[in-house]
Design a protein around this motif. Structure first.
Motif, mmCIF file in Angstrom:
data_model
loop_
_atom_site.group_PDB
_atom_site.id
_atom_site.type_symbol
_atom_site.label_atom_id
_atom_site.label_comp_id
_atom_site.label_asym_id
_atom_site.label_seq_id
_atom_site.Cartn_x
_atom_site.Cartn_y
_atom_site.Cartn_z
ATOM 1 N N UNK A 1 0.772 -1.106 -0.200
ATOM 2 C CA UNK A 1 0.128 -0.013 -0.078
ATOM 3 C C UNK A 1 0.931 1.081 -0.040
ATOM 4 N N UNK A 2 0.705 2.132 -0.872
ATOM 5 C CA UNK A 2 1.308 3.360 -0.982
ATOM 6 C C UNK A 2 1.028 4.439 0.368
ATOM 7 N N UNK A 3 1.878 5.375 0.637
ATOM 8 C CA UNK A 3 1.675 6.098 2.075
ATOM 9 C C UNK A 3 0.463 7.009 1.924
ATOM 10 N N UNK A 4 0.309 7.536 0.692
ATOM 11 C CA UNK A 4 -0.849 8.522 0.758
ATOM 12 C C UNK A 4 -2.270 7.756 0.873
ATOM 13 N N UNK A 5 -2.373 6.533 0.402
ATOM 14 C CA UNK A 5 -3.723 5.861 0.655
ATOM 15 C C UNK A 5 -3.752 5.395 1.787
ATOM 16 N N UNK A 6 -2.716 5.031 2.716
ATOM 17 C CA UNK A 6 -2.897 4.572 3.943
ATOM 18 C C UNK A 6 -3.222 5.750 4.805
ATOM 19 N N UNK A 7 -2.491 6.715 4.745
ATOM 20 C CA UNK A 7 -2.755 8.050 5.585
ATOM 21 C C UNK A 7 -4.192 8.511 5.391
ATOM 22 N N UNK A 8 -4.948 8.465 4.140
ATOM 23 C CA UNK A 8 -6.099 8.700 3.993
ATOM 24 C C UNK A 8 -7.207 7.644 4.395
ATOM 25 N N UNK A 9 -6.791 6.552 4.298
ATOM 26 C CA UNK A 9 -7.763 5.445 4.776
ATOM 27 C C UNK A 9 -7.914 5.636 6.426
ATOM 28 N N UNK A 10 -6.772 5.947 6.922
ATOM 29 C CA UNK A 10 -6.763 5.898 8.721
ATOM 30 C C UNK A 10 -7.569 7.101 8.913
ATOM 31 N N UNK A 11 -7.147 8.252 8.370
ATOM 32 C CA UNK A 11 -7.856 9.519 8.794
ATOM 33 C C UNK A 11 -9.384 9.329 8.646
#
Length: 555
Positions: A1-11
């Motif tokens: 998983x790329x970092x931008x996707x991970x951050x957005x999903x967590x937020x």
């Protein structure tokens, strides 16, 4: 998983855990990670997603959803002018105490320094209008970030709710490419939140009782500008105080509610005989000059009930006490005082309606009265700024069974169609909006609802007098300014509202007589526009005749 996707999903996951119900996406490339994450949450039934191509309309849609539900609504957009176009909704949310979570996407620092496309300085873009601002660090593929992301989401949510005074928050999110999901679900640490769907951080409300106001006068007035209409009516009845509201009879009721109260405050002779010792303002009054004159009277003590007990407004700079709630008065109201206001209110109402019946139809007051009369029980009424909010207060009969919403934070005409759409969707029942033609045209994009998006059961009622009728009632409308008035204040137009509605495939009805209007106002599914055409060249004289009728009835 790329970092931008991970951050957005967590937020998004953490905001849903905090209570997020509605999210508005304004499509763009840089905010794609958030768009994908919100779409996934909507598909899973965790929230309702709304998509708008115009950021200004999207911001006010979110404002309407939050204002009616009292729950923070999320709105997200890409960088650059998109973020700037959310500013009008942010400042309205600030001054009105409406909880918004604004997530703006941004380029990472190295692209900003390179002069990349769609880059502006988004640091503290909305200035002091937000309860909290933070720019999250750029997500990287490493452990130790999930707790930070979740904690900041909780911090933003709680700041939007406020400690009694809600408002907007702004998180600026610089995303690095790739901006779309791809690869497997592998990540250096678990992305999960706390077990059982719990929030990452629970905030316990601070202890201590909020300051409670206790009026001391027997001859007082309760002036309602904001807040719980039913609670205001109950307090007034319990303690024997007259209740006057900035919306007149719309949304207010009970034996102590004086629906013609704004007329009474405009009759100098009546007010000289019935000057209150205290006025308790529920919220910030913003509409009528006669209210401002009363609050500036040195012989009247002003008490203010306002949720923001740190940055409270100060009408005429004469507020003696500020509190977060209204408690028991030290003694009951004077029955003779209450009876005098009730009797005068009845006389004024009879005079206004008789005088209005003698006028040629239609005028703004005619339309306001007819619309409020026609509202089904438990309907929502969104009232535009300028003349509509005055027309409702001055001409509508008592309707305590309806809910009224106004954008009076900064009292602009921006985004009112979109506000009404959002508020009606959150209301869950029939909605109506009363707007002037310029307010309607100012947010014509509010009609632009993409196929498949949630649509409200909303009738937008437009009084079209071809221009800025409000200025006819102000100093600019006096005869000595006639040469300049029409071009720089009246601002006439020849827009075909029916054609505009047709372009958006929104049904339009031109109501040329009262019977057609009544039929058009019957509850119906979907979004529709009802237009009533009138003139504004006689508006100043009309209000003078209505004032004279009230004054004569009270003499």
């Amino acid at each position: 998983m790329n970092p931008s996707t991970a951050q957005a999903r967590v937020l998004v996951d953490e905001l849903v855990r905090n209570g997020l119900r509605h999210a508005v996406v304004c499509p763009g490339s840089r905010n794609a990670p958030l768009s994908f994450a919100l779409h996934e949450a909507a598909e899973a039934g965790r929230l309702t997603l709304h998509v708008r191509v115009d950021e200004r309309s999207g911001g006010f849609l979110a404002l309407g959803l939050a204002a009616r539900s009292a729950v923070p609504t999320l709105v997200t957009c890409t960088s650059g002018t998109a973020a700037a176009n959310l500013h009008p909704a942010v400042v309205e949310a600030d001054r009105a105490g409406v909880p918004l979570v604004v997530l703006t996407a941004d380029r990472p620092p190295e692209l900003r320094a390179a002069g990349a496309s769609q880059v502006i300085d988004q640091d503290r873009l909305y200035g002091p209008a937000v309860r909290l601002y933070d720019e999250l660090s750029v997500a990287e593929r490493r452990a130790g970030q999930v707790a930070y992301w979740r904690a900041q989401a909780c911090r933003a949510w709680q700041a939007a709710l406020g400690q009694g005074w809600a408002g907007p928050v702004h998180l600026n999110l610089p995303f690095r490419e790739p901006l779309v999901p791809g690869g497997d679900a592998d990540w250096p640490e678990p992305l999960d939140g706390r077990p059982g769907g719990a929030r990452w951080t629970e905030v316990v409300a601070p202890g201590g009782a909020a300051r409670v106001l206790r009026p001391t006068a027997r001859r007082g007035l309760l002036l309602a500008a904001e807040g719980d209409a039913r609670a205001a009516a109950a307090w007034a009845e319990r303690h024997g105080w007259p209740l006057l509201a900035e919306t007149g009879g719309a949304g207010f009721g009970g034996p102590n509610a004086i629906s013609a109260g704004m007329w009474l405050l405009g009759v100098d002779e009546f007010l000289r005989r019935h000057r209150p010792d205290q006025v308790v303002c529920l919220g910030r009054p913003t509409v009528f000059r006669q209210v401002a004159r009363l609050l500036a009277d040195e012989g009247v003590e002003v008490l203010l009930v306002h949720r923001d007990t740190a940055g409270w407004p100060n009408p005429a700079h004469r507020v003696a006490q500020v509190g977060a709630s209204l408690g028991e008065p030290t003694e009951p109201g004077d029955p003779a005082w209450l009876a005098a206001w009730q009797q005068a209110g009845k006389q004024a109402a009879v005079a206004v309606h008789a005088a209005l019946d003698a006028e040629n139809w239609p005028t703004g007051p005619h339309l306001a009265r007819a619309l409020v009369d026609a509202l089904p029980p438990d309907a929502l009424l969104v009232i535009g700024s300028s003349n509509p909010t005055r027309d409702v207060a001055l001409a509508a009969r008592a309707r305590p069974d309806v809910r009224v919403l106004r954008n009076r934070g900064v009292a602009g005409i921006d985004g009112t169609v979109s506000t009404a759409v959002g508020a009606t969707l959150a209301h869950g029942g029939p909605g109506y909006a009363l707007l002037g033609d310029l307010t309607f045209l100012h947010d014509g994009n509010g009609l632009l609802i993409p196929p498949g998006e949630p649509r409200p059961d909303l009738a937008v009622v437009v009084f079209n007098d071809s221009g800025g009728g409000i200025f006819s009632l102000l100093e600019q409308g006096a005869a000595e300014h006639e040469a300049a008035f029409e071009r720089v204040f009246g601002t006439p137009h020849d827009v075909d509202l029916a054609a505009l509605c047709a372009a958006h495939r929104v049904p339009h009805t031109l109501a040329g007589d009262p019977d057609t209007l009544r039929a058009a106002l019957r509850p119906a599914p979907g979004l529709r526009v009802v237009e009533v055409r009138g003139r504004r060249d006689g508006l100043r004289a009309l209000h003078a005749r209505l004032r004279s009728a009230v004054a004569a009835a009270l003499a």
